[in-house]
Design an enzyme around this catalytic site. Structure first.
Site, PDB file in Angstrom:
ATOM      1  CD  GLU A  18      -0.197   8.384   1.427  1.00 51.08           C
ATOM      2  OE1 GLU A  18      -0.681   7.247   1.632  1.00 51.08           O
ATOM      3  OE2 GLU A  18       0.184   8.766   0.297  1.00 51.08           O
ATOM      4  CD  GLU A  73      -5.270   7.138  -5.193  1.00 55.58           C
ATOM      5  OE1 GLU A  73      -4.743   8.272  -5.230  1.00 55.58           O
ATOM      6  OE2 GLU A  73      -4.764   6.178  -4.570  1.00 55.58           O
TER       7      GLU A  73
END
Length: 378
Positions: free
Chosen positions: A139, A168
């Site tokens: 994250e 991503e």
């Protein structure tokens, strides 16, 4: 659940028809998450990924070599896990004055179209330390990307990441290529010892780093290791594009899902809870899943560029320095937000269009070393 999912499929097919497409209906949905991407491009990008993932899994299983990950299991108080996660995030360059960390059932990063408010969550597991640590780094990759947007882009449509795949690429770059490497933990292991001196007093850095790279086929995507993860995504991609393009029906999903898991991973769900029903994503639509594997491809290509740019990459990491990585990424990628389409952005950052061979080499070289396999299968 099938009748309701069938309604979603019908609505998404209609949506694709109204949006319009050149080659296949699925392209229109994919474009919502990865602008400019098509099924024909994905098929070419994913074929080498599917092959190297299945080959590496087979080589590891046939070798008989194992990785002992028992050091990651034990008793780890939640408060100390959160403190350690904060330390790792600060080390990455995540700015807590414009963010924060909380706990949630599933880790995520959220922002409000601004680099000045980017928040992350983790899900600590009292008996498994890697869950929180790797979620924090993952994250954190999303978060430093968001925080790196140029301030001039605030409150515009091009603030934030270029696409789901581009986003991503950063979470997987930081989590896997960097965060699961021995040099990274040579620079950060002191924080682990400080947080859990009793649990890791007799665990050396190499054992800890190797444990983070254990390969074990599993049925659950979010628990998958780096070798098998993309096979989980490719199963979903192959099924959802067939659904949207009208080649299969919702009623056949369970059986097709189980067959693909048996073919690709050598395991099979015993029920739909651990099979076709494990993700919530299809309840909201289709076209999202491929961006996970695209992120792995983009991330490996960016990682190769970083290593070419900084010949002393490992030495710097081993000294605890990640600032040089963040500075380069901000200057080469983050600052531009979503100004460029993903393919153009990757070309600007790395010097060439998305190329799956970087991921093939990365996965092969890494896990030949982790599992002490002969190079290139020889």
């Amino acid at each position: 659940f099938a009748p309701w999912l069938s309604r979603t499929v019908a609505l998404k097919r209609e949506m694709a028809d109204r949006l319009g497409f050149v080659e296949t209906r699925y392209d229109a949905l994919l474009d919502q998450f990865e602008p400019g991407m098509t099924v024909s491009k994905l098929d070419k990008l994913f074929a080498p990924v599917r092959e190297v993932s299945r080959t590496m899994l087979r080589r590891i299983e046939e070798s008989g070599h194992t990785v002992d990950a028992s050091c990651l299991m034990g008793e780890f108080p939640i408060e100390q896990q959160v403190a350690l996660s904060k330390a790792l995030l600060r080390g990455m360059g995540y700015d807590f004055s414009y963010g924060g960390i909380a706990q949630s059932p599933h880790p995520f990063t959220t922002s409000f179209g601004s680099p000045f408010d980017v928040r992350v969550t983790i899900r600590p597991d009292r008996h498994y330390i890697a869950a929180a640590l790797m979620a924090a780094i993952h994250e954190g990759g999303h978060a430093v990307y968001e925080q790196g947007s140029a301030s001039a882009l605030v409150r515009t449509p091009v603030a934030g990441g270029a696409s789901m795949g581009a986003h991503e690429s950063q979470s997987r770059l930081w989590e896997n290529a960097i965060g699961r490497s021995l040099p990274y933990w040579q620079g950060q292991y002191g924080a682990v010892i400080e947080a859990f001196p009793q649990q890791f007093a007799d665990v050396d850095i190499a054992t800890f780093a190797r444990a983070l790279n254990k390969v074990q086929p599993s049925l659950i995507r979010v628990e998958a290791d780096e070798v098998t993860y993309n096979l989980h995504i490719i199963v979903r991609f192959e099924l959802e594009k067939a659904l949207i393009n009208g080649e299969i029906s919702v009623e056949t999903l369970s059986g097709l899902w189980n067959a693909k898991y048996r073919e690709y991973l050598g395991i099979e769900p015993t029920n739909d809870t651990e099979g076709v029903l494990q993700d919530i994503h299809w309840t909201g639509g289709f076209g999202y899943f491929p961006t996970y594997t695209l992120g792995n491809l983009y991330g490996a290509q960016i990682y190769a560029t970083l290593r070419r740019t900084f010949p002393d990459f490992d030495e710097r990491l081993a000294r605890g320095d990640t600032g040089f990585i963040l500075k380069w990424l901000r200057e080469q990628m983050y600052v531009f937000g979503a100004i460029y389409l993903p393919e153009e952005l990757i070309q600007r950052v790395t010097g060439e269009k998305p190329n799956p061979e970087y991921f093939v080499r990365y996965l092969t070289n890494k896990f030949e070393a982790v599992y002490d396999l002969p190079e290139n299968g020889r």
